[in-house]
Each structure stands twice: as structure tokens, then as C-alpha cells.
Design a protein around this motif. Sequence first.
Motif, mmCIF file in Angstrom:
data_model
loop_
_atom_site.group_PDB
_atom_site.id
_atom_site.type_symbol
_atom_site.label_atom_id
_atom_site.label_comp_id
_atom_site.label_asym_id
_atom_site.label_seq_id
_atom_site.Cartn_x
_atom_site.Cartn_y
_atom_site.Cartn_z
ATOM 1 N N GLU A 302 -4.642 -21.982 49.205
ATOM 2 C CA GLU A 302 -3.671 -21.224 48.418
ATOM 3 C C GLU A 302 -4.162 -21.034 46.993
ATOM 4 N N HIS A 303 -4.797 -22.069 46.442
ATOM 5 C CA HIS A 303 -5.338 -21.968 45.085
ATOM 6 C C HIS A 303 -6.422 -20.889 45.030
ATOM 7 N N ILE A 332 -15.800 -11.223 45.458
ATOM 8 C CA ILE A 332 -15.113 -12.192 44.604
ATOM 9 C C ILE A 332 -14.004 -12.889 45.393
ATOM 10 N N GLY A 333 -13.229 -12.107 46.148
ATOM 11 C CA GLY A 333 -12.163 -12.696 46.950
ATOM 12 C C GLY A 333 -12.695 -13.654 47.991
ATOM 13 N N VAL A 334 -13.734 -13.239 48.708
ATOM 14 C CA VAL A 334 -14.334 -14.097 49.739
ATOM 15 C C VAL A 334 -14.921 -15.361 49.113
ATOM 16 N N LEU A 339 -14.986 -21.151 48.559
ATOM 17 C CA LEU A 339 -15.069 -22.359 47.734
ATOM 18 C C LEU A 339 -13.844 -23.248 47.925
ATOM 19 N N ALA A 340 -12.679 -22.619 48.011
ATOM 20 C CA ALA A 340 -11.448 -23.382 48.208
ATOM 21 C C ALA A 340 -11.446 -24.081 49.566
ATOM 22 N N MET A 346 -13.916 -31.109 51.964
ATOM 23 C CA MET A 346 -14.444 -32.308 51.306
ATOM 24 C C MET A 346 -13.323 -33.283 50.977
ATOM 25 N N ARG A 347 -12.185 -32.748 50.538
ATOM 26 C CA ARG A 347 -11.039 -33.604 50.238
ATOM 27 C C ARG A 347 -10.538 -34.305 51.502
ATOM 28 N N ASN A 348 -10.463 -33.558 52.603
ATOM 29 C CA ASN A 348 -9.993 -34.148 53.861
ATOM 30 C C ASN A 348 -10.906 -35.273 54.327
#
Length: 364
Positions: A302-303, A332-334, A339-340, A346-348
Motif C-alpha cells: 500500500e505504501h 516509476i509505478g512498477v 521495492l515495496a 524481507m520484513r516477513n
Amino acid sequence: MFLRTFGWSFAITAVGLIAAGLLWGAQGFGIVLILSILEISLSFDNAVVNATVLKRMNPYWQKIFLTVGVLIAVFGMRLVFPLLVVGLTAKLNPATVIDLALHSDKTHDGLTYGQYLEAANPAIAAFGGVFLLMIFLDFVFDEKEHNWLGWLERPLEKVGKLDALSSVVALVALVLASRFFAAEHAETVLLAGVLGLITYLAVSGLSSIFESGLEEEAEREEEAEKSGKSVVQVAGKAAFFLFLYLEVLDASFSFDGVVGAFAISNDIFQITLGLGIGAMYIRSLTVFLVRKGTLDDYVYLEHGAHYAIGALAVILLVGIKYHIPEIVTGLIGVAFIGLALASSMMRNRREAPEDEKELVGSGQ
């Protein structure tokens, strides 16, 4: 679930490309295919943002979004809306606009339909740019459960406690855009930008009002049923304004695609067919993200989508004067989404329970 969600998109793609080949030959087939890919690449972040709204709607309104919403998106936003924009900005009667659209080489006062649409770009970009900028600003100024770029988002959340800050920043950006990018069209840009701001405040405000009443209605369910005013009816009102919000959001995303499409083809039917196929995939992807729970599993998606929206808003405002290639907008959108997604994965891994990490490490 994948085939059930994307089945209609695959079917329409096949029918649309076959029709393009029969009507316009190999060249038309290629143009429609390119336009479809262009629309998907430009609006991928739109699907993620749509999903954050759609998951708050019940299954009935999700179906409305996939049926009625598709008709509005394809025929309304990508066929009828450009006609209205050309008619209003060029002060042409509907018959003349339709005639120009149907005959791409025909001119009126020396301009073709595509050139009239390009001339309307300052108003289109200002409206869409301010609307998208408000979405981005309201997101970054609001307190969030998770922060992706904490060094940036935490300070913005603190200053975001100031009332109406998003509107103030958007108006300042609009004034600067009219000053530096639209010297010859400053009045038009200011008017269109203010209309974009009013539209955002009206639609999002009304949906918030009805949503805030859902909790109270749920607590008074029995009384509501006795009085004949059901909770479903109130939820329907909230969902209806969320639906309107999604359609305006889709329109804002489609502006650059519709205008940019005339660099590929001057045939309005080829453009509508190509962009329409792309719009189908965006809607199917939106529903897939909701049903799969992807936004809950990858919390930074979402970010990334909102940062992509912020970038698109800036591109639209700068594009009032300077042409930004559509490939840049799409990449840019992709990039933000990619990256998000990587950051979420990585967080998971970091937060996975130790026993799960051991299973993954052992290959079980």
C-alpha cells in the motif's frame, strides 16, 4: 481462484485481439496489444490502491465494481469522458466532437480530435494531478500501523495532525504549477485543479460519513430492523460512495493513458479497445489482491502504491508544460511496487517465528 478472477479478462482479451485483427489487420492487432500493455503498466499501482478501498466493501459491491464499474471505466472514462473534455474545453457542440472522433483525419478549425484532446491537457492534468496528490498526501500525513520509510513517514505523521494540511499543500502545489508550468493557461489550470480538490473532498468525505455510521448502526441492528431501516441499506450508501471514489480514482489514472494513446493511434475505437482490455486486468487484479489477502501479507504494498500515486501526481502537474514519456510513468509505478513488495518479503522473513525459519532452512 486465479482463473475465476481473471477469466473474464482473458476472454475479453482474446475476443478483443481477434476483433482488432479482423477489423484492422496485423497493424491494428499490434496497436491494440501495445495499448493494453501500456494501460496495465501505467495503472498497476491503481490496482493496489483500489484493493485497499475494495476490501472495505461487501461482496455485492465488489461484483458491482467488476461489472458496472468495468462498463464505466471502458466506455465512460476512456470513450465518453474524453469526448466531453474536448467539447467543454474547445467549446464544440457534441455532433462536431463525435464527428471528429469518428474520423481521425478530419479537422475543425485546423485541429483533429487528437490535437483537441492534447490541447485540453492542462485542464486534464491539473484535475487529475490535484486529485491524486490529495490521495498521496492524506496517506503520508495519516498515522499508519506500519511505516515503510520511517525516517520520512514518522515526521510527516506528526505534522499531519494539523487540520486541512493536505488541502493546503495541494493548493500550494497547484498555484506553483500554474505559475511555472502553465503561464498561458493559468486560469484554466487553477479552475481545473480546484475542481479536482473539491471532487476529492466531496466523494471521500461522503464515503467517510457513511462509513463512520456503520459501527453505530451495527450496535443498533435490532432497532434498525424494527424501524425498517436496515444496516445493509446504510452499508450500501457507504459502499456506493466508495464506488464513486474508485471511479474518479480510475479516471485520474486513465488521463495520461488516454492522452498518451494518441501517440500510438489516432483511431478512437482502437484506443478504447486497447485501454479497455488493460482496464479489465486492473480490475481483476484488484479483486485478486482483496480475495488473496495480499495487502495483509505484504504490508508495504500500500505504501509503494501511494508513493507511485504521488509521483504520478507530480508528473501530471509537470506534464502541463513538459511531455513526460509514458514509459517513464509506467516504470516509476512498477519500481515503487517492486521495492515495496521486496521490503515486505524481507520484513516477513525477519518476523517469521523461529520454528518456521528452521523449516524453511531445512527445506521441509
